[in-house]
Every structure is written in C-alpha cells, then in structure tokens.
Design a protein around this motif. Structure first.
Motif, PDB file in Angstrom:
ATOM      1  N   GLY A  37      -5.534  20.694   1.068  1.00 51.94           N
ATOM      2  CA  GLY A  37      -4.113  21.126   1.255  1.00 51.94           C
ATOM      3  C   GLY A  37      -3.660  22.220   0.230  1.00 51.94           C
ATOM      4  N   SER A  38      -2.819  22.844   0.496  1.00 44.38           N
ATOM      5  CA  SER A  38      -2.322  23.880  -0.379  1.00 44.38           C
ATOM      6  C   SER A  38      -0.859  24.594   0.040  1.00 44.38           C
ATOM      7  N   VAL A  39      -0.326  24.975  -0.690  1.00 44.97           N
ATOM      8  CA  VAL A  39       1.197  25.777  -0.479  1.00 44.97           C
ATOM      9  C   VAL A  39       1.058  26.848  -1.528  1.00 44.97           C
ATOM     10  N   ARG A  82       0.624  20.365  -2.839  1.00 44.14           N
ATOM     11  CA  ARG A  82       0.201  21.196  -4.305  1.00 44.14           C
ATOM     12  C   ARG A  82      -0.555  20.442  -5.110  1.00 44.14           C
ATOM     13  N   MET A  83      -1.009  19.118  -4.763  1.00 45.58           N
ATOM     14  CA  MET A  83      -1.759  18.265  -5.538  1.00 45.58           C
ATOM     15  C   MET A  83      -3.337  18.955  -5.864  1.00 45.58           C
ATOM     16  N   THR A  84      -3.732  18.665  -7.018  1.00 43.30           N
ATOM     17  CA  THR A  84      -5.208  19.134  -7.423  1.00 43.30           C
ATOM     18  C   THR A  84      -5.992  18.597  -6.423  1.00 43.30           C
ATOM     19  N   ILE A  85      -7.465  19.149  -6.348  1.00 43.96           N
ATOM     20  CA  ILE A  85      -8.193  18.750  -5.281  1.00 43.96           C
ATOM     21  C   ILE A  85      -8.716  17.188  -5.710  1.00 43.96           C
ATOM     22  N   PRO A  86      -8.882  17.028  -6.959  1.00 38.71           N
ATOM     23  CA  PRO A  86      -9.334  15.569  -7.363  1.00 38.71           C
ATOM     24  C   PRO A  86      -8.149  14.529  -6.965  1.00 38.71           C
ATOM     25  N   GLU A  87      -7.054  15.215  -7.322  1.00 35.31           N
ATOM     26  CA  GLU A  87      -5.891  14.225  -7.041  1.00 35.31           C
ATOM     27  C   GLU A  87      -5.477  13.930  -5.619  1.00 35.31           C
ATOM     28  N   GLN A  88      -5.869  15.012  -4.789  1.00 35.14           N
ATOM     29  CA  GLN A  88      -5.704  14.973  -3.223  1.00 35.14           C
ATOM     30  C   GLN A  88      -6.884  13.481  -2.856  1.00 35.14           C
ATOM     31  N   GLU A 144       0.802  -1.397  -0.003  1.00 31.48           N
ATOM     32  CA  GLU A 144       0.077   0.023  -0.024  1.00 31.48           C
ATOM     33  C   GLU A 144       0.759   1.292   0.122  1.00 31.48           C
ATOM     34  N   TYR A 145       1.874   1.060   0.919  1.00 27.68           N
ATOM     35  CA  TYR A 145       2.772   2.287   0.779  1.00 27.68           C
ATOM     36  C   TYR A 145       3.526   2.505  -0.544  1.00 27.68           C
ATOM     37  N   GLN A 146       3.890   1.467  -1.181  1.00 24.35           N
ATOM     38  CA  GLN A 146       4.786   1.789  -2.572  1.00 24.35           C
ATOM     39  C   GLN A 146       3.608   2.306  -3.528  1.00 24.35           C
ATOM     40  N   SER A 147       2.484   1.726  -3.411  1.00 29.88           N
ATOM     41  CA  SER A 147       1.245   2.186  -4.347  1.00 29.88           C
ATOM     42  C   SER A 147       0.945   3.777  -4.140  1.00 29.88           C
ATOM     43  N   PHE A 148       1.039   4.236  -2.834  1.00 31.56           N
ATOM     44  CA  PHE A 148       0.559   5.518  -2.674  1.00 31.56           C
ATOM     45  C   PHE A 148       1.676   6.378  -2.896  1.00 31.56           C
ATOM     46  N   ILE A 149       2.974   5.955  -2.784  1.00 35.47           N
ATOM     47  CA  ILE A 149       4.174   6.836  -3.362  1.00 35.47           C
ATOM     48  C   ILE A 149       4.356   7.052  -4.746  1.00 35.47           C
ATOM     49  N   GLY A 150       4.164   5.917  -5.509  1.00 30.51           N
ATOM     50  CA  GLY A 150       4.315   5.947  -6.824  1.00 30.51           C
ATOM     51  C   GLY A 150       3.090   6.927  -7.280  1.00 30.51           C
ATOM     52  N   GLU A 151       1.743   6.929  -6.952  1.00 32.00           N
ATOM     53  CA  GLU A 151       0.755   7.886  -7.237  1.00 32.00           C
ATOM     54  C   GLU A 151       0.977   9.285  -6.811  1.00 32.00           C
ATOM     55  N   LEU A 152       1.518   9.466  -5.808  1.00 29.35           N
ATOM     56  CA  LEU A 152       1.970  10.726  -5.162  1.00 29.35           C
ATOM     57  C   LEU A 152       2.916  11.480  -5.995  1.00 29.35           C
ATOM     58  N   LYS A 153       4.020  10.815  -6.502  1.00 27.75           N
ATOM     59  CA  LYS A 153       5.237  11.381  -7.563  1.00 27.75           C
ATOM     60  C   LYS A 153       4.432  11.711  -8.931  1.00 27.75           C
ATOM     61  N   THR A 154       3.546  11.130  -9.405  1.00 26.31           N
ATOM     62  CA  THR A 154       3.121  11.406 -10.712  1.00 26.31           C
ATOM     63  C   THR A 154       1.796  12.218 -10.494  1.00 26.31           C
ATOM     64  N   ALA A 155       1.275  12.519  -9.440  1.00 31.16           N
ATOM     65  CA  ALA A 155      -0.170  13.161  -9.335  1.00 31.16           C
ATOM     66  C   ALA A 155      -0.227  14.489  -9.945  1.00 31.16           C
ATOM     67  N   GLN A 156      -1.161  14.916 -10.501  1.00 30.07           N
ATOM     68  CA  GLN A 156      -1.068  16.496 -11.179  1.00 30.07           C
ATOM     69  C   GLN A 156      -1.128  17.353  -9.978  1.00 30.07           C
ATOM     70  N   GLN A 157      -0.468  18.443 -10.198  1.00 29.13           N
ATOM     71  CA  GLN A 157      -0.527  19.480  -9.231  1.00 29.13           C
ATOM     72  C   GLN A 157      -0.922  20.821  -9.802  1.00 29.13           C
ATOM     73  N   PHE A 158      -1.318  21.878  -8.798  1.00 23.13           N
ATOM     74  CA  PHE A 158      -1.533  23.187  -9.091  1.00 23.13           C
ATOM     75  C   PHE A 158      -0.318  23.820  -9.791  1.00 23.13           C
ATOM     76  N   LYS A 159      -0.652  24.273 -10.728  1.00 23.67           N
ATOM     77  CA  LYS A 159       0.619  25.242 -11.439  1.00 23.67           C
ATOM     78  C   LYS A 159       0.909  26.623 -10.653  1.00 23.67           C
ATOM     79  N   ALA A 160       1.955  26.618 -10.324  1.00 21.07           N
ATOM     80  CA  ALA A 160       2.317  27.849  -9.347  1.00 21.07           C
ATOM     81  C   ALA A 160       2.335  29.083 -10.302  1.00 21.07           C
ATOM     82  N   HIS A 161       2.014  30.324  -9.831  1.00 21.39           N
ATOM     83  CA  HIS A 161       2.083  31.475 -10.784  1.00 21.39           C
ATOM     84  C   HIS A 161       3.589  31.804 -10.462  1.00 21.39           C
TER      85      HIS A 161
END
Ligand SMILES: Cc1cc2nc3c(=O)[nH]c(=O)nc-3n(C[C@H](O)[C@H](O)[C@H](O)COP(=O)(O)OP(=O)(O)OC[C@H]3O[C@@H](n4cnc5c(N)ncnc54)[C@H](O)[C@@H]3O)c2cc1C
Length: 455
Positions: free
Chosen positions: A310-312, A285-291, A200-217
């Motif tokens: 969450g947000s940054v 910074r993940m988008t809401i659906p991705e969180q 479960e941890y490996q799968s969580f980390i894998g998805e976290l690394k490729t999840a869509q993020q908010f684009k910073a200004h």
C-alpha cells in the motif's frame, strides 16, 4: 525526416527519445530543468531518480527482474546505462544517481537526431506533430491545468491512495471465507472475508495506531480525500471507526465458527485471472515491514505474500482506461483521439523501471505508426504486455473499477495452463515463457493485434 516532440526528460521521456532517434526520427526533447524543478528534484540533469537509487530486484522470480531482462531483449537504452552506474546492492540493481543521470545526459547529447530544449512546456500542444507527454508524477502545475482542460478534471488525479495486493494462493482459506454481504448462502460471492474476533481486532487496531509510517516529503503533506483515507488515519479517529467503515461485519456469517464476526477485512478479486486480491480500504502509509507485520495479525493473512504494498503519495496520473486509446493517445472529452501519446508514471504505472518500460512501449507504438505499420501490441505473456494491459485496465477483474497506479506484478500476466507447479518452478516457467514471447515479438513473429484485444 519525421519530427516528434517529447515533453519531460525523465526516465520515460529519455528512453522514448533514444528509441525514436535510433529509428531515424527527429526528436525535440523538452525538459524544464534546470530552470524549474519539481519539489522532489535536486539534480540539474536528465533522468533523475528522486528517491531511492534502486531499480529493484534482479531475480527472475521477481516480475521486475523479468521486466528488466525483457528490456535487454528489446535493446532498451537506459538499462545498460544503469548497469554502468551500478553500485553493489546484493540481488538488486542500485545505481549512483549522479553517474546515471550524467550517462543519460551524455547519451542524449551524442544522438544527432535529438535536440534537447531546456524549457518548461506550459500548454498541451495539440497540433500535427506527434507528441509524447512524459512529465511524470510531479508534472508542472501549468501543464497539469492544460491537461485537465483537455480531458476533464475528474480524469486527472494528484494523489494516489493504494491498498496492498496479495497472492490468492497465500490466503489461509481455513480462516477466511467467500461470501458477499447479505447473501443467503455461505459459499458463493465475489469477496473473500477475513474475520477477526474482538481480541484480534483490538490487537490489530493497537498495532495499526503505533506502526511506523513512511515520512512524507514536505510537499506531500496530504490533503486526503475522505473516500480514501489511509487506514491508520481512520484508526486514529477511534477504535471503532474501522468497524463502522471498511471492516464492518454486517451481513456476513463465518461458516468456520458458525458465528457473526466482530470485524471483517474484505478482499476483492483484482485481476481477471483470479491470481490476486486487493485488501479493500487498506490504503496505508505504513512502511513495508510494518504492512507485513500489522496485516499479518489478521489470522487469514498471517502468511500473505504481497504483490504490491500500500501507499499514499503525491502523484499526477490520468484515468488511462478512459482517456487513452489503444495507441496510448489521449482522447479529448468527446472521445476523439489526439496526437498526444502518454508515457511513464503519468499513465498509472508506478516505479522507475516501469516508467522506463512505458517509454519503450509508447516509442514502439509511435515508430510503427510513423512507418505506416499496423499497431503491434506486446504479447500478454510478457511483463511489457502486462503493463500495457494494466494501463488500459484490460486485466482488471471489474473494468468499471478506478484506475490505480501499480508496479509490475505477476498477476498482470496470464497464469500457466496445466498442472499446478510449486511457486518457484511456476515463476521460472512464467519467466522463460515471457522471454521466449519477447524474443518472438522482436523478431516480428508474435504480437497481439488491436482486434484481439477486445477493446
Ligand atoms: C517523491 C517521489 C518519490 C518516488 N520514489 C520512487 C522510488 O524510490 N522508486 C521508484 O521506483 N519510483 C519512485 N517514484 C515513482 C516514479 O517511478 C518516479 O517518479 C519516476 O521517475 C517516474 O518516471 P517518469 O519518466 O514518468 O517521470 P520523471 O522521471 O519524473 O520525469 C519527468 C520529467 O518531466 C519534467 N517536467 C515536468 N513538467 C514539465 C513541463 N511542464 N515541461 C517540461 N518538463 C517537465 C520533470 O522535470 C522531469 O524531469 C517516486 C515518485 C515520487 C513523486
């Protein structure tokens, strides 16, 4: 006529100015646009919505829906203008931002008691004129520096890094367990632990690394603080980084499986009523659906309901519980109250609607003060009352915790007493209770006194 200064012609500043003017006070409203703009602003006018054009949900089941309905009871000035500038958006209130800004500018121009001065204020005016500081999340650098000089550098933040908050009822306690680290027993403790096995941890980390993020200004390219790195930045440093950081399993034992977990996400109680929990270390910074999707891979959170995501991002705000008094006036470094009131996002509320609400709250306090009336605080049962208490850190489960900006949530409002209702019925009852209390507040029949706050 008594004179008040308002600095910042954004959402909070315009709302507060109009309320003060209606109460017969003379207002000097300072706005640095169009001569100088923050990096997020594009329009020349007042009350610019810098990003989305949405005032969010209209539903009574949503805390921001309640906040808006309370504003109508309070005769808020900006919300009716937003309704005039409305564009279709289903259950949400979205506006045409140019029309909205023009309507606010027009309303301010109409008001004889307001003098609009288009210039930047570069130093905090500490004098006998009451001043509302409402310069927002991108307060100009010179004024920010002056604020730092007044309250101390450690009391003003320039970024926020926020972890999601979820509803206590939505945590799957057949998978999670309550326990503090190194605690002998397996039932007591302050934290709810969400265990993950290796897979479960490996799968969580894998998805976290490729999840869509908010684009910073552009101006937001964050200089992250090591203490509050976004979770995906930590994960990118190596698959085991989180297991040696916020997901470390040491000192914990899973009573459901009788084993030590491979990794653990800890949840910390957020509010005094125990209605909400914070995902410790999960600023993102993940988008809401991705969180929802990625945190939903943690078995105990598969059905989690989010009160705040969450947000940054870049955000100027003060450590309100420590630098504001009960009238929302700034205290100097010796703890003495000044004549400077704070409103809007700079107090640590988050969002357009919340910033307008903070403008109403501070104007109400200042109008009473100038009319030599005692401080009346919005009832705890209302969303405005909840936001006021959030600003002063009165709802936090642990008062020593740092002040983190927040949207309005149901967890800011005391739960209903008595038999537990279904979620929808509970929300409806909370909504009706809040509106009743707000009507009573407006009629002068119900408010909290300073003594009752237990500051
Ligand atoms: C990049 C960004 C995007 C955001 N997106 C959203 C979103 O999509 N939805 C949402 O609900 N919230 C959003 N927010 C959060 C926030 O709620 C809004 O920024 C909101 O406008 C804050 O209201 P305010 O009245 O506190 O400040 P503002 O509306 O920013 O008003 C402050 C005003 O003060 C002026 N000012 C600043 N310094 C000075 C000075 N020294 N002298 C004179 N005038 C000065 C500014 O020009 C501005 O007009 C966002 C924030 C940022 C930074």
């Amino acid at each position: 006529v008594k004179e008040v200064r308002v600095i910042g012609g954004g959402l909070a500043g315009c709302e507060a100015s109009l309320q003060l003017a209606k109460a017969g006070l003379k207002v000097l409203l300072f706005e640095m646009k169009p001569h100088k703009k923050t990096p997020a602003q594009k329009l020349d006018g007042l009350a610019e919505l810098v990003c989305s054009n949405s005032f969010r949900s209209n539903q009574t089941a949503n805390a921001v829906g309640l906040l808006k309905d309370e504003m109508l009871v309070l005769k808020g000035e900006l919300l009716p203008l937003a309704l005039k500038a409305q564009v279709p958006a289903g259950d949400s209130l979205a506006v045409d931002r140019q029309v909205f800004s023009a309507l606010v500018e027009g309303r301010i121009a109409q008001e004889k008691n307001i003098v609009l001065i288009k210039e930047e204020v570069t130093t905090l005016p500490v004098d006998d004129t009451p001043t509302i500081l409402a310069t927002g999340p991108l307060t100009s650098p010179a004024l920010s520096q002056s604020l730092v000089d007044f309250i101390g550098a450690e009391r003003l933040a320039f970024y926020d890094a926020i972890s999601p908050i979820i509803e206590a009822d939505s945590i799957d306690m057949t998978k999670a367990f309550i326990q503090s680290r190194w605690q002998a027993g397996t039932t007591g403790g302050d934290y709810i632990n969400c265990p993950l096995n290796q897979e479960e941890y490996q799968s969580f980390i894998g998805e976290l690394k490729t999840a869509q993020q908010f684009k910073a200004h552009d101006f937001e390219e964050a200089q992250y603080f090591e203490g509050c790195l976004p979770i995906e930045v930590m994960a990118a440093r190596g698959d085991e980084t989180l297991r040696y950081g916020p997901f470390k399993p040491v000192g914990l034992f899973n009573p459901h499986s009788d084993e030590r977990p491979h990794a653990v996400l800890q949840l910390r109680k957020e509010d005094v009523f125990g209605q909400s929990y914070n995902l410790v270390g999960c600023q993102t910074r993940m988008t809401i659906p991705e969180q929802k999707r990625v945190f939903g891979l943690i078995p105990a959170l598969a059905e989690a309901k989010y009160l705040r995501f969450g947000s940054v991002h870049r955000n100027t705000y003060v450590d309100s519980p420590r630098v504001l008094d009960s009238s929302l006036r700034l205290k100097d470094q010796q703890g003495r109250s000044s004549n400077i009131y704070l409103a809007g996002q700079i107090t640590g509320v988050e969002g357009y609607v919340e910033s307008i609400a903070a403008g109403i709250i501070v104007a109400t306090i200042l109008i009473d003060y100038l009319n030599q009336k005692p401080l009346r605080i919005f009832p705890a049962e209302t969303a405005h009352g909840g936001l006021y208490r959030h600003i002063l850190g009165l709802n936090l489960a642990d008062a020593a915790r740092s002040h983190v900006p927040s949207n309005v949530t149901w967890a800011m409002i005391p739960p209903l007493l008595g038999k537990k209702k279904q979620r929808a019925a509970r929300r409806q009852a909370l909504y009706e209770r809040a509106i009743l209390h707000m009507k009573a507040f407006v009629a002068g029949e119900c408010s909290t006194s300073e003594d009752e706050l237990n500051l």
